[in-house]
Scaffold this motif. Structure first.
Motif, PDB file in Angstrom:
ATOM      1  N   SER A 189       0.854  -1.195   0.000  1.00  0.00           N
ATOM      2  CA  SER A 189       0.000   0.000   0.000  1.00  0.00           C
ATOM      3  C   SER A 189       0.880   1.232   0.000  1.00  0.00           C
ATOM      4  O   SER A 189       2.078   1.165   0.218  1.00  0.00           O
ATOM      5  N   GLU A 190       0.277   2.347  -0.201  1.00  0.00           N
ATOM      6  CA  GLU A 190       1.033   3.597  -0.239  1.00  0.00           C
ATOM      7  C   GLU A 190       1.461   4.031   1.164  1.00  0.00           C
ATOM      8  O   GLU A 190       2.357   4.816   1.326  1.00  0.00           O
ATOM      9  N   SER A 191       0.759   3.544   2.185  1.00  0.00           N
ATOM     10  CA  SER A 191       1.063   3.967   3.552  1.00  0.00           C
ATOM     11  C   SER A 191       1.418   2.758   4.408  1.00  0.00           C
ATOM     12  O   SER A 191       0.745   2.445   5.384  1.00  0.00           O
ATOM     13  N   GLY A 192       2.423   2.042   4.019  1.00  0.00           N
ATOM     14  CA  GLY A 192       2.838   0.867   4.769  1.00  0.00           C
ATOM     15  C   GLY A 192       3.535   1.237   6.056  1.00  0.00           C
ATOM     16  O   GLY A 192       3.804   2.410   6.348  1.00  0.00           O
ATOM     17  N   ASN A 193       3.849   0.245   6.873  1.00  0.00           N
ATOM     18  CA  ASN A 193       4.491   0.469   8.163  1.00  0.00           C
ATOM     19  C   ASN A 193       6.013   0.450   8.071  1.00  0.00           C
ATOM     20  O   ASN A 193       6.678   0.602   9.084  1.00  0.00           O
ATOM     21  N   LEU A 194       6.558   0.232   6.890  1.00  0.00           N
ATOM     22  CA  LEU A 194       8.003   0.076   6.747  1.00  0.00           C
ATOM     23  C   LEU A 194       8.586   1.163   5.848  1.00  0.00           C
ATOM     24  O   LEU A 194       9.435   0.912   5.019  1.00  0.00           O
ATOM     25  N   GLN A 195       8.086   2.382   6.018  1.00  0.00           N
ATOM     26  CA  GLN A 195       8.497   3.450   5.110  1.00  0.00           C
ATOM     27  C   GLN A 195       9.836   4.076   5.504  1.00  0.00           C
ATOM     28  O   GLN A 195      10.489   4.691   4.682  1.00  0.00           O
ATOM     29  N   LYS A 196      10.252   3.957   6.761  1.00  0.00           N
ATOM     30  CA  LYS A 196      11.509   4.546   7.207  1.00  0.00           C
ATOM     31  C   LYS A 196      12.597   3.486   7.135  1.00  0.00           C
ATOM     32  O   LYS A 196      12.871   2.779   8.113  1.00  0.00           O
ATOM     33  N   PHE A 197      13.217   3.386   5.996  1.00  0.00           N
ATOM     34  CA  PHE A 197      14.194   2.318   5.786  1.00  0.00           C
ATOM     35  C   PHE A 197      15.468   2.568   6.562  1.00  0.00           C
ATOM     36  O   PHE A 197      15.997   1.668   7.227  1.00  0.00           O
ATOM     37  N   PHE A 198      16.009   3.785   6.516  1.00  0.00           N
ATOM     38  CA  PHE A 198      17.298   4.078   7.122  1.00  0.00           C
ATOM     39  C   PHE A 198      17.140   4.488   8.591  1.00  0.00           C
ATOM     40  O   PHE A 198      17.673   5.502   9.034  1.00  0.00           O
ATOM     41  N   SER A 199      16.430   3.668   9.323  1.00  0.00           N
ATOM     42  CA  SER A 199      16.299   3.869  10.768  1.00  0.00           C
ATOM     43  C   SER A 199      17.030   2.738  11.477  1.00  0.00           C
ATOM     44  O   SER A 199      17.313   1.683  10.888  1.00  0.00           O
ATOM     45  N   PHE A 200      17.326   2.932  12.775  1.00  0.00           N
ATOM     46  CA  PHE A 200      18.131   1.955  13.496  1.00  0.00           C
ATOM     47  C   PHE A 200      17.443   0.598  13.572  1.00  0.00           C
ATOM     48  O   PHE A 200      18.101  -0.439  13.468  1.00  0.00           O
ATOM     49  N   ASP A 201      16.118   0.592  13.763  1.00  0.00           N
ATOM     50  CA  ASP A 201      15.419  -0.677  13.899  1.00  0.00           C
ATOM     51  C   ASP A 201      15.515  -1.519  12.629  1.00  0.00           C
ATOM     52  O   ASP A 201      15.717  -2.738  12.685  1.00  0.00           O
ATOM     53  N   ILE A 202      15.391  -0.869  11.467  1.00  0.00           N
ATOM     54  CA  ILE A 202      15.491  -1.603  10.201  1.00  0.00           C
ATOM     55  C   ILE A 202      16.924  -2.067   9.946  1.00  0.00           C
ATOM     56  O   ILE A 202      17.167  -3.219   9.562  1.00  0.00           O
ATOM     57  N   ILE A 203      17.904  -1.179  10.188  1.00  0.00           N
ATOM     58  CA  ILE A 203      19.310  -1.536   9.954  1.00  0.00           C
ATOM     59  C   ILE A 203      19.730  -2.673  10.886  1.00  0.00           C
ATOM     60  O   ILE A 203      20.449  -3.606  10.484  1.00  0.00           O
ATOM     61  N   PHE A 204      19.284  -2.638  12.128  1.00  0.00           N
ATOM     62  CA  PHE A 204      19.617  -3.694  13.074  1.00  0.00           C
ATOM     63  C   PHE A 204      19.030  -5.030  12.621  1.00  0.00           C
ATOM     64  O   PHE A 204      19.684  -6.081  12.696  1.00  0.00           O
ATOM     65  N   TYR A 205      17.809  -4.998  12.132  1.00  0.00           N
ATOM     66  CA  TYR A 205      17.184  -6.221  11.626  1.00  0.00           C
ATOM     67  C   TYR A 205      17.942  -6.762  10.412  1.00  0.00           C
ATOM     68  O   TYR A 205      18.176  -7.974  10.296  1.00  0.00           O
ATOM     69  N   LEU A 206      18.344  -5.868   9.512  1.00  0.00           N
ATOM     70  CA  LEU A 206      19.105  -6.293   8.340  1.00  0.00           C
ATOM     71  C   LEU A 206      20.457  -6.884   8.739  1.00  0.00           C
ATOM     72  O   LEU A 206      20.960  -7.802   8.081  1.00  0.00           O
ATOM     73  N   LEU A 207      21.048  -6.369   9.820  1.00  0.00           N
ATOM     74  CA  LEU A 207      22.307  -6.934  10.306  1.00  0.00           C
ATOM     75  C   LEU A 207      22.105  -8.368  10.779  1.00  0.00           C
ATOM     76  O   LEU A 207      22.940  -9.248  10.509  1.00  0.00           O
ATOM     77  N   ILE A 208      21.001  -8.631  11.477  1.00  0.00           N
ATOM     78  CA  ILE A 208      20.709  -9.992  11.931  1.00  0.00           C
ATOM     79  C   ILE A 208      20.529 -10.921  10.726  1.00  0.00           C
ATOM     80  O   ILE A 208      21.037 -12.049  10.706  1.00  0.00           O
ATOM     81  N   VAL A 209      19.822 -10.442   9.697  1.00  0.00           N
ATOM     82  CA  VAL A 209      19.651 -11.246   8.481  1.00  0.00           C
ATOM     83  C   VAL A 209      21.009 -11.495   7.825  1.00  0.00           C
ATOM     84  O   VAL A 209      21.298 -12.608   7.370  1.00  0.00           O
ATOM     85  N   GLY A 210      21.859 -10.472   7.803  1.00  0.00           N
ATOM     86  CA  GLY A 210      23.198 -10.633   7.243  1.00  0.00           C
ATOM     87  C   GLY A 210      24.015 -11.656   8.009  1.00  0.00           C
ATOM     88  O   GLY A 210      24.799 -12.415   7.418  1.00  0.00           O
ATOM     89  N   MET A 211      23.846 -11.715   9.331  1.00  0.00           N
ATOM     90  CA  MET A 211      24.553 -12.721  10.137  1.00  0.00           C
ATOM     91  C   MET A 211      24.086 -14.128   9.788  1.00  0.00           C
ATOM     92  O   MET A 211      24.890 -15.062   9.744  1.00  0.00           O
ATOM     93  N   MET A 212      22.792 -14.290   9.528  1.00  0.00           N
ATOM     94  CA  MET A 212      22.267 -15.601   9.138  1.00  0.00           C
ATOM     95  C   MET A 212      22.853 -16.050   7.799  1.00  0.00           C
ATOM     96  O   MET A 212      23.306 -17.190   7.650  1.00  0.00           O
ATOM     97  N   ILE A 213      22.851 -15.136   6.830  1.00  0.00           N
ATOM     98  CA  ILE A 213      23.389 -15.478   5.506  1.00  0.00           C
ATOM     99  C   ILE A 213      24.887 -15.749   5.590  1.00  0.00           C
ATOM    100  O   ILE A 213      25.404 -16.690   4.978  1.00  0.00           O
ATOM    101  N   SER A 214      25.591 -14.920   6.348  1.00  0.00           N
ATOM    102  CA  SER A 214      27.038 -15.072   6.463  1.00  0.00           C
ATOM    103  C   SER A 214      27.418 -16.391   7.118  1.00  0.00           C
ATOM    104  O   SER A 214      28.393 -17.039   6.711  1.00  0.00           O
ATOM    105  N   GLN A 215      26.654 -16.828   8.124  1.00  0.00           N
ATOM    106  CA  GLN A 215      26.963 -18.107   8.768  1.00  0.00           C
ATOM    107  C   GLN A 215      26.791 -19.262   7.792  1.00  0.00           C
ATOM    108  O   GLN A 215      27.603 -20.189   7.759  1.00  0.00           O
TER     109      GLN A 215
END
Length: 369
Positions: A189-215
């Motif tokens: 939708s145009e007004s989703g809940n994930l619009q702030k990509f470059f926030s700490f919560d999103i970056i931290f989550y992406l880091l966890i995903v990166g740790m899974m892929i890296s392992q």
């Protein structure tokens, strides 16, 4: 005179009975397998063995202590002491089903007189041809404790970070990990809940995903590129942990660049805010897929390390098709939710997803997975 001739005759019989007849000598054909290295001593040599000529003969193989032998990049033999043994040409051909194989020796004791391969008829008395009778399955021998420690330490850190994330952002984690959202695509939708990509919560989550892929990537290197990893980085706990963390941050950076690329392509195709829904829809698939890979991998690491290579091959192949079907599902969802021409949607997904993913998959296959 006849007695002298008789003595020479018996001496000749005894000599030929105790010395093998050499048909081919490979000693002058060794070459360094690390010619690209600018530093460090050479501890890895290789040559190509012909399995077509003299099929009834045998290879007389001489190896120094602490040698690791790979044939066509597959672990074949380990030695603890200086060893000489025989292997039939026909047996090798039946085992690898090729006319020639690459024979690689990795050892800290390499020297011109320590390693040798000859194709011979007959055997030298006192050399036991059953020296390598216990090497199958050789992969079962390679169970270094450091690899197990690394795997479960990484898994513990990932679970610990997920627990912290759940305490700090319970609602966002629930949205990220909601399986039904993949099917219903509620955030398209145009007004989703994930619009702030470059926030700490999103970056931290992406880091966890990166740790899974890296392992998963580091585990794949241990299984499929053990000789390369051992030569350049090492298989100790600290080395594996370091490359895992560096890989996690590298994947985080690549993920950010991927989102930026999707955003640029979405802007060029005038798709509005669809890049957010597109990105996080496929991110859910990545999380579900690699979570399964890590959990199944943990079982094999703990219980049956020798079968981990086969399990990883099946899991990575399954993830490939899972992701492809996910992209097809994304196309169907976007086709129903967005008023956009099918041809443009297909072109958009090919540029943003399919082509980069297929190139990356080809690179993984080249590494041996």
């Amino acid at each position: 005179m006849s007695k002298i001739r008789l003595l020479f005759f018996f001496y000749f019989l005894l000599s030929t009975a105790s010395v093998a007849q050499v048909l081919e000598n490979y000693d002058g054909q060794w070459k360094s397998a690390r010619e690209e290295s600018w530093f460090g001593s050479n501890n890895q040599i290789e040559l190509k063995l012909d399995l077509t000529a003299f099929p009834q003969s045998e290879f007389q193989i001489k190896l120094p202590a602490k040698s690791t032998v790979f044939i066509d990049q597959k672990l074949w033999q380990l030695t603890t002491g200086d060893t000489v043994f025989y292997k039939s040409v026909n047996e090798l051909k039946a085992e690898f089903r090729k006319d020639s194989v690459d024979f690689t020796v990795v050892s800290p004791n390499l020297a011109p007189m320590n390693v040798g391969i000859k194709k011979v008829i007959g055997r030298i008395d006192g050399v036991d041809s059953s020296v390598n009778s216990e090497e199958i399955p050789l992969s079962a021998r390679f169970v270094p404790q450091s690899v197990k420690d690394f795997y479960f330490t990484g898994l513990f850190v990932i679970i610990f970070f997920l627990a912290l994330y759940k305490l700090a952002y319970p609602y966002l984690l629930a949205v990220m990990l909601q399986p039904l959202a993949v099917i219903s695509a509620e955030d398209f939708s145009e007004s989703g809940n994930l619009q702030k990509f470059f926030s700490f919560d999103i970056i931290f989550y992406l880091l966890i995903v990166g740790m899974m892929i890296s392992q998963t990537a580091v585990t794949g290197l241990v299984i499929f590129k053990k000789d390369w990893l051992e030569t350049w980085i090492g298989l100790d706990f600290s080395s594996l942990l370091l490359i895992w963390l560096l890989g996690a941050f590298a994947i985080l950076v690549l993920t950010i660049f991927k989102f930026i690329g999707i955003r640029v392509i979405s802007y060029l195709f005038d798709l509005g805010k669809a890049e957010f829904s597109h990105f996080f829809y496929l991110l859910r698939l990545v999380v579900f897929g690699f979570a399964l890979v890590l959990l199944v991998g943990a079982y094999f690491v703990a219980n049956n390390f020798s079968e981990l290579g086969s399990a990883l091959t099946i899991l990575i192949t399954s993830f490939f098709w899972f992701y492809i079907f996910g992209v097809v599902g994304l196309f169907l969802i976007m086709m129903n939710r967005l008023s956009f021409k099918k041809y443009h949607l297909f072109t958009y997904l090919c540029i943003a997803e399919l082509v980069p993913f297929l190139i990356f998959s080809k690179w993984i296959m080249f590494l041996g997975l």
